[in-house]
Design an enzyme around this catalytic site. Structure first.
Site, PDB file in Angstrom:
ATOM      1  N   THR A   1      75.378  29.352 -44.248  1.00 27.48           N
ATOM      2  CA  THR A   1      75.345  30.627 -44.859  1.00 27.48           C
ATOM      3  C   THR A   1      74.963  30.723 -46.258  1.00 27.48           C
ATOM      4  OG1 THR A   1      77.356  31.015 -43.596  1.00 27.48           O
ATOM      5  CG2 THR A   1      77.247  32.554 -45.528  1.00 27.48           C
TER       6      THR A   1
ATOM      7  N   ASP B   1      80.341  37.163 -36.622  1.00 28.20           N
ATOM      8  CA  ASP B   1      81.335  38.438 -36.916  1.00 28.20           C
ATOM      9  C   ASP B   1      81.326  39.140 -35.457  1.00 28.20           C
ATOM     10  OD1 ASP B   1      81.358  40.758 -39.044  1.00 28.20           O
ATOM     11  OD2 ASP B   1      81.294  41.299 -37.059  1.00 28.20           O
TER      12      ASP B   1
ATOM     13  N   GLY C   1     111.595  41.237 -42.314  1.00 29.47           N
ATOM     14  CA  GLY C   1     111.388  40.332 -43.450  1.00 29.47           C
ATOM     15  C   GLY C   1     111.200  38.806 -42.929  1.00 29.47           C
TER      16      GLY C   1
ATOM     17  N   THR D   1      85.600  37.165 -38.199  1.00 28.73           N
ATOM     18  CA  THR D   1      84.331  37.402 -39.094  1.00 28.73           C
ATOM     19  C   THR D   1      83.507  35.961 -39.191  1.00 28.73           C
ATOM     20  OG1 THR D   1      85.081  37.306 -41.325  1.00 28.73           O
ATOM     21  CG2 THR D   1      84.639  39.477 -40.061  1.00 28.73           C
TER      22      THR D   1
ATOM     23  N   SER E   1      75.159  36.768 -41.469  1.00 31.52           N
ATOM     24  CA  SER E   1      75.158  36.958 -40.110  1.00 31.52           C
ATOM     25  C   SER E   1      73.550  36.671 -39.696  1.00 31.52           C
ATOM     26  CB  SER E   1      75.547  38.397 -39.668  1.00 31.52           C
ATOM     27  OG  SER E   1      76.910  38.618 -39.859  1.00 31.52           O
TER      28      SER E   1
ATOM     29  N   ARG F   1     118.599  38.084 -32.333  1.00 36.69           N
ATOM     30  CA  ARG F   1     118.827  38.882 -33.408  1.00 36.69           C
ATOM     31  C   ARG F   1     119.352  40.023 -32.658  1.00 36.69           C
ATOM     32  NH1 ARG F   1     119.478  39.816 -38.836  1.00 36.69           N
ATOM     33  NH2 ARG F   1     118.400  41.799 -39.467  1.00 36.69           N
TER      34      ARG F   1
ATOM     35  N   GLY G   1      82.666  25.374 -46.446  1.00 31.61           N
ATOM     36  CA  GLY G   1      84.001  24.516 -46.706  1.00 31.61           C
ATOM     37  C   GLY G   1      83.753  23.132 -47.106  1.00 31.61           C
TER      38      GLY G   1
ATOM     39  N   GLU H   1      82.169  32.115 -37.709  1.00 34.49           N
ATOM     40  CA  GLU H   1      81.464  31.502 -36.578  1.00 34.49           C
ATOM     41  C   GLU H   1      80.993  32.612 -35.895  1.00 34.49           C
ATOM     42  OE1 GLU H   1      81.290  28.435 -35.365  1.00 34.49           O
ATOM     43  OE2 GLU H   1      82.252  27.428 -37.298  1.00 34.49           O
TER      44      GLU H   1
END
Lengths: 638, 638
Positions: B166, B446, B421, B442, B172, B338, B205, B444
């Site tokens: 990239t 999009d 919460g 998005t 892309s 719950r 990365g 590997e």
């Protein structure tokens, strides 16, 4: 806010100068320079408190402390910085607002939320807790003496407040909270206790570290009789920061966002509060130890007490528009400056906005955002009326809170994806806003429950004033597929009104059938809750459309008016296209459905020249946005 | 994994013991104890590599370092801890896998992803970059000598790799990257340059801090001729950690998630690489300075080169199921323990699972998750075949990556909201997973583009093998509204097949019309991209349904089989209910649409007794889940 023309030139220039594989300007760029003046539209959209707006804008521009983001800080670091920023922001507030403005002029707080430009959303939440929950409780639930005693201190931060309503076991059904406040007439004190683990106060913003005081919501018991949920004010930390005797505090820990807010848990062990700490506007205990209230029965009193918190919902609705505005302004600007792939000539890459699928993912959200804004303005008008229509305010605030927060969740997600990896970088704000704000879908009232409240109101109104019986349009109407007809406000409003009328009748019938079968009403309600939730949404969309159409009618600039009308059509056609209801009940024909799909794409295309002006008019300028909304190529030079 | 019965008893006991306002067990609880055995279903769902699974499960249970979360750490702290965990995890990998397994037995990596149980998702991404991008490049693009030279070192971390594809200007459309590698025959070196700001390698990365080496994708130029994108291996940091001469590295900064991954930016200034650093399986330069490749033309070579990265997509599809499993197991267990609000008796609060709207928000996602799982298994089978069907693999991996990642985005969001919460607290994992994994939509590839690739394949296949012409069912079929008919696999498959057939014809016609009007094909494609994207989705859902039905057919346990069949029906009816297509093209009648809405709710209700078994069978046990999936009340004692 500079002009759209200059903005576009700047974006496109920077792109042309700094890349060597792109040299053409697409036609959209040139057209966009002929759009309307966004400043004028901005003044139309936000007509109130112009001076306050400029004053705040000046602060946002110049205050270095407030401008600091909290990206990449540790939990402790983020909390510490957020609290410092909170204190600074309270100074700004103090110079411009009084807590009394919540009652006297709610528009002021709207201005604050609308123009908010910090990257650290925790700070507004801290303000929200201290000012609009703790402060509002004193203001709306307190007696005149109690107001006198606390309000100044709240403004000067002599008192830092939090708000203890939610318990581990009760977040939504707060009428059933377990915390008990029993009146001891011997000492003229209330004794507050947390009888179970589930009765602990939970997720209390400000409680873990910063707050000196709290509002405690508890079941009041006087002379052996339960009087329902009441609000008490209590100190929780001593001057030296140690926790007051009778209270235990623990930390909720790390969250997926809003980590500048120190959410905590509280348990009460025979905490004793003087008699005058019960906020007594809607009920109090007198010196003789007798409870009395001007509002009866208890559940009406409870509704009134909780009703004081309506401001929180209204602020979320306002906030949704602001968050969407930042997301859309960023993603749309990026879609003009970012190129990828090509048309017929593989060397000429095209701007993202040139792609039909890209327009379709973003522009309906722009239409939604405008739509919600006009309803918010209407809600503001209601809040500012002398004789407040409490019921209408409550329902509209619930509806817009649910609609707005879900709109933001989806809009910011779409903006994130539309910006690819750039949307994921904190500096571009979208991803960050997404994590920090999606809690709004469930706090201050879970959206699923809010829509049920809206539907309950709608059903009860409809019993008094039934909407016209649903009738599918005639075959000749269902043959009309021309754009003029499909975009006309008459067709659009009729469509949403018809869907509403049929939904009311449908839900009413479902409930009656179920009750006729012998089911208790609550079980009937529950069995049909998906339809009831949908009714809440359908009603909300009907109102929003009406207020949208009314809202834009007063604006005379021809080009802007045309763009706004496109947004109205897009807002509604997008709803009609997605909801199978319109085909299922024969409201539109298959041919119309097909034509509507085409219209949605057409309108998205027609909006391209106005995108930049329309987002600029929402009021977030260069300095309030991340790199990809500006000249991101130079920014990435190194 | 203990039995569902014991699990439910545990959950309900803890609730009964520890709250005093709840004393009854709802009928669903008791029924649930009569569900099937989840362990047996687990073994059916995940039949391969059972020993590896147990070995890994043991590690996940006992390794304290790997179990550490990274909640609330600063950027530096999170990166540091993640890298330490990455190194430890590579040890575990080394003991169980070889990089060669990517080629020999891709199921092994699936096992790893499926059973992954750390709370720190950054660590898997670091592994993904080093192992499945850097390592896979060497493995699939390298010559035998290059494999020999690097693979051992990759496994032992003597080399820590990253992957520089990239660029700032091209994420892309990577065929148009700007980085240039020009061959200098005098020195037998490639000279790598970043000619513009936009050509900088972006979002890489591992590049900001940790990597010693990288794969550089660059436009190869030999003897003045451009040969297309090729992969080079390069050292980027010296032994002492300093950056290699000819490279500049900068940091991408904080992101909305995955902050344990040190994403960086690289620029090359006449970086010189020896001739043998070009990964030469699909093209190389010989000693005489002549370029040659076994694959021509260049765009076919490019496809082959990028095709090697298909593993990343397959791992995302596998990961989606795992993330959904954690989210759903958590949210569904919580919905049994719950309670909130009541039925007819206001004192008897009901479990969330008792609410129709709550079931409807969660259970269709459970159906989706199972559906995707069976297609993933099928993709795995394809990947393990000796004679690989490259095209089918590529298309299915793209389709499942897009479908899976969007499914996770929506499923985790719904689970988060369904837990209120609690879903926002990091310890319950859902919110955290949400922020950390949504980038998969998005990266590997999009998703919007992946579906277009899928559609392109579908259209080209359909030209060779046209699907049957679309025909709406007869009126008598459209009168059938009984549950047996609507749930039948025949009805369901026919429905998705018909939608597919019509969509192919529709898109084909739209494109032909546009081309006939004189538009270039690329512009026609773009104008119709929303329909093309939809075609990709429609095809994917058709395949998923087929594989789902085939997948469950082999399981003989009667109760489990019945539950799985409910999931198949729910998966498909949920699609039919939401997509107006079925009404628009007269595939179903209004009466059927109404009946389908009712069936969806009915099936959700019928699934309640099997919820716990169905989620347990996905393989995440108590220790791998947060407090609300266990005894959250005791956990909150303080």
């Amino acid at each position: 806010m500079e002009s759209a023309i200059r903005r576009i030139q700047q974006i496109s220039n920077s792109f042309i100068l700094q890349t060597n594989n792109v040299s053409n300007i697409d036609p959209q760029f040139i057209e966009a320079q002929n759009s309307f003046n966004p400043q004028a539209l901005y003044r139309f959209l936000f007509p109130y408190e112009p001076e306050l707006r400029s004053r705040l804008a000046e602060v946002w521009k110049t205050d270095k402390l407030l401008l600091k983001d909290s990206f990449g800080l540790s939990l402790e670091g983020e909390r510490e910085q957020s609290f410092i920023q909170f204190k600074r922001l309270m100074e700004v507030l103090r110079q411009n607002f009084s807590l009394y403005d919540l009652e006297r002029n709610p528009r002021k707080l709207a201005v604050f939320t609308q123009s908010y430009r910090f990257v650290n959303i925790s700070v507004t939440t801290l303000i929200g807790v201290h000012f609009s929950l703790f402060g509002a409780s004193i203001l709306f639930l307190g007696s005149n003496e109690q107001r006198e005693k606390y309000i100044k201190k709240i403004e000067t931060l002599e008192v830092v407040g939090c708000f203890s309503l939610t318990e581990l076991g009760h977040g939504s059904n707060v009428q059933q909270i377990e915390t008990i406040a029993e009146y001891d007439h011997n000492t003229q004190e209330f004794i507050i206790n947390s009888p179970t683990i589930t009765s602990q106060k939970y997720f209390i913003g400000g409680a873990a570290k910063n707050a000196s005081h709290t509002i405690i919501m508890a079941q009041l018991k006087v002379a052996g009789k339960m009087e329902g949920v009441h609000a008490f004010v209590a100190r929780i930390r001593n001057e030296d920061g140690s926790v007051v005797k009778g209270i235990r505090i623990s930390d909720c820990g790390v969250k997926m966002g809003l980590n500048g807010v120190d959410n905590g848990r509280l348990m009460f062990d025979c905490l004793r509060l003087p008699r005058e700490n019960l906020l007594s506007r809607f009920g109090g205990v007198n010196k003789a130890g007798i409870y009395s209230s001007p509002i009866n029965p208890a559940n009406k009193r409870f509704a009134q007490t909780i009703g004081a918190l309506v401001l929180g919902r209204y602020l979320i609705a306002i906030g949704s528009v602001a968050f969407n505005s930042v997301g859309l302004t960023t993603a749309l600007r990026y879609s003009f400056s970012r190129k990828q792939f090509s048309g017929s000539d593989p060397k000429q890459e095209k701007q993202l906005i040139s792609y039909s699928s890209h327009r379709k993912r973003l522009l309906p959200h722009l239409a939604n955002t405008y739509a919600i804004h006009f309803s918010n303005n209407y809600l503001l008008d209601l809040l500012c009326e002398k004789e407040k229509k409490d019921k209408e305010i409550h329902i509209l605030a619930s509806a817009l809170k649910a609609y707005g927060s879900w709109s933001s969740r989806d809009c910011l997600q779409e903006c994130r994806e539309a910006c690819g990896g750039q949307g994921f970088l904190s500096e571009n704000l979208i991803g960050n806003f997404k994590s920090e704000t999606e809690i709004y879908t469930t706090f201050e009232g879970d959206n699923i429950l809010l829509y049920q409240q809206v539907a309950k109101f709608v059903l009860s109104e409809s019993r008094k004033n039934p909407p016209p019986e649903y009738e599918a349009p005639s075959d000749s109407i269902k043959q009309k597929t021309d754009s003029q007809f499909l975009r006309s406000f008459e067709f659009l409003q009729n469509a949403l009104n018809a869907r509403f009328a049929q939904s009311v009748a449908y839900v009413t019938e479902k409930l009656s059938e179920s009750v006729a079968e012998g089911k208790p009403i609550m079980d009937s309600w529950n069995d049909n809750s998906p339809f009831i939730v949908k009714l809440g949404q359908v009603y909300t969309e009907k109102i929003i459309l009406r207020k949208f159409i009314e809202g834009i009618s007063g604006y005379s600039d021809e080009k802007a008016q045309a763009a706004l009308q496109l947004l109205v059509s897009l807002y509604t056609l997008n709803i009609i296209e997605k909801d199978p209801w319109f085909l299922k009940y024969g409201y539109i024909s298959s041919e119309q459905a097909e034509a509507i799909t085409v219209q949605v794409l057409e309108i998205c295309k027609e909006l391209v020249p106005h995108c930049i002006s329309l987002t600029d008019a929402l009021g977030f300028d260069n300095e309030t946005l991340g790199p990809i909304a500006n000249d991101w190529i130079s920014k990435n030079k190194f």
